[in-house]
Design a protein around this motif. Structure first.
Motif, short mmCIF file in Angstrom:
data_model
loop_
_atom_site.label_atom_id
_atom_site.label_comp_id
_atom_site.label_asym_id
_atom_site.label_seq_id
_atom_site.Cartn_x
_atom_site.Cartn_y
_atom_site.Cartn_z
N MET A 2 50.82 47.96 53.09
CA MET A 2 50.17 46.78 52.56
C MET A 2 50.63 46.56 51.13
O MET A 2 50.66 47.48 50.31
N SER A 3 50.99 45.33 50.78
CA SER A 3 51.48 45.06 49.43
C SER A 3 50.32 44.90 48.45
O SER A 3 49.21 44.53 48.84
N PRO A 4 50.58 45.20 47.16
CA PRO A 4 49.51 45.08 46.18
C PRO A 4 49.06 43.64 46.03
O PRO A 4 49.83 42.71 46.29
N PRO A 5 47.81 43.41 45.60
CA PRO A 5 47.34 42.04 45.41
C PRO A 5 48.15 41.34 44.31
O PRO A 5 48.71 42.01 43.44
N PRO A 6 48.21 40.02 44.32
CA PRO A 6 49.03 39.29 43.35
C PRO A 6 48.70 39.63 41.90
O PRO A 6 49.59 39.70 41.06
N VAL A 7 47.45 39.89 41.58
CA VAL A 7 47.11 40.19 40.19
C VAL A 7 47.77 41.50 39.73
O VAL A 7 48.09 41.65 38.56
N ALA A 8 48.01 42.43 40.65
CA ALA A 8 48.68 43.68 40.28
C ALA A 8 50.11 43.40 39.83
O ALA A 8 50.61 44.05 38.90
N HIS A 9 50.78 42.45 40.46
CA HIS A 9 52.13 42.08 40.06
C HIS A 9 52.12 41.49 38.65
O HIS A 9 52.97 41.84 37.83
N VAL A 10 51.20 40.61 38.40
CA VAL A 10 51.11 39.98 37.08
C VAL A 10 50.71 41.01 36.03
O VAL A 10 51.17 40.98 34.90
N ARG A 11 49.86 41.96 36.40
CA ARG A 11 49.45 43.01 35.46
C ARG A 11 50.65 43.85 35.03
O ARG A 11 50.71 44.29 33.88
N ARG A 12 51.60 44.08 35.93
CA ARG A 12 52.80 44.84 35.54
C ARG A 12 53.55 44.12 34.42
O ARG A 12 54.03 44.76 33.49
N ALA A 13 53.62 42.81 34.51
CA ALA A 13 54.29 42.04 33.46
C ALA A 13 53.48 42.08 32.16
O ALA A 13 54.04 42.20 31.07
N ARG A 14 52.16 41.99 32.27
CA ARG A 14 51.32 42.07 31.06
C ARG A 14 51.47 43.44 30.41
O ARG A 14 51.55 43.56 29.19
N ASP A 15 51.54 44.48 31.22
CA ASP A 15 51.75 45.82 30.68
C ASP A 15 53.10 45.93 29.98
O ASP A 15 53.22 46.59 28.95
N LEU A 16 54.11 45.28 30.54
CA LEU A 16 55.43 45.25 29.90
C LEU A 16 55.33 44.58 28.53
O LEU A 16 55.86 45.09 27.54
N ILE A 17 54.63 43.46 28.46
CA ILE A 17 54.45 42.76 27.19
C ILE A 17 53.71 43.66 26.20
O ILE A 17 54.12 43.78 25.03
N ASP A 18 52.64 44.29 26.63
CA ASP A 18 51.86 45.16 25.74
C ASP A 18 52.69 46.34 25.23
O ASP A 18 52.56 46.75 24.09
N ARG A 19 53.56 46.85 26.07
CA ARG A 19 54.37 48.03 25.73
C ARG A 19 55.60 47.66 24.90
O ARG A 19 55.99 48.40 24.01
N CYS A 20 56.20 46.52 25.18
CA CYS A 20 57.49 46.17 24.58
C CYS A 20 57.43 44.88 23.76
O CYS A 20 58.42 44.16 23.67
N TYR A 21 56.28 44.59 23.16
CA TYR A 21 56.09 43.33 22.44
C TYR A 21 57.11 43.12 21.32
O TYR A 21 57.46 41.99 20.99
N ALA A 22 57.62 44.19 20.73
CA ALA A 22 58.54 44.06 19.60
C ALA A 22 59.98 43.82 20.05
O ALA A 22 60.83 43.49 19.23
N GLU A 23 60.24 43.95 21.33
CA GLU A 23 61.59 43.73 21.86
C GLU A 23 61.75 42.27 22.27
O GLU A 23 60.77 41.58 22.51
N PRO A 24 62.99 41.82 22.38
CA PRO A 24 63.19 40.46 22.87
C PRO A 24 62.77 40.37 24.34
O PRO A 24 63.35 41.02 25.20
#
Length: 136
Positions: free
Chosen positions: A1-23
């Motif tokens: 079973m695939s993760p719910p759509p919000v889990a996909h978007v959360r991965r991107a938000r986590d990327l932003i939170d982790r790598c905000y200083a990068e382009p």
């Protein structure tokens, strides 16, 4: 079973939170979520109430506020440490979101015990080397 759509978007938000200083651009964020750019932009706004670019800018400004309060760095150095490439854009966006310029914010919120700027600059250089070593 695939993760719910919000889990996909959360991965991107986590990327932003982790790598905000990068382009980070919309494409990189969408790839992290596994969506097309346009589908990702819609899904992110639905999940978090703001577009991904606005979220990224807000995270950068929040970090800049922390540094302005506690670090012995110039506004230009802070601008670059948090991921902005233009001091003018940084100052304008900071003023729009915070209600005063970075310099005025620092004057009103500076604490007497500051982290030496050389320590933060060295930490930033070490973090950059680690990121480069982790890339395939």
């Amino acid at each position: 079973m695939s993760p719910p759509p919000v889990a996909h978007v959360r991965r991107a938000r986590d990327l932003i939170d982790r790598c905000y200083a990068e382009p980070l651009d919309l494409e990189a964020m969408a790839v992290a979520a596994g969506y097309s750019r346009f589908h990702f932009a819609r899904a992110f706004r639905t999940a978090y109430g703001e577009p991904p670019g606005a979220y990224l800018t807000r995270r950068r400004i929040e970090r800049a506020q922390d540094l302005l309060r506690s670090a012995n760095l110039t506004v230009t150095e802070i601008c670059h440490l948090v991921g902005f490439t233009s001091l003018g854009t940084f100052s304008r966006r900071f003023s729009e979101l915070v209600g005063r310029s970075p310099t005025a914010y620092r004057r009103d919120h500076e604490t007497p015990s500051v982290v030496p700027g050389c320590v933060l600059m060295r930490w930033s250089a070490i973090a950059e080397k680690r990121r480069a070593a982790d890339e395939p």
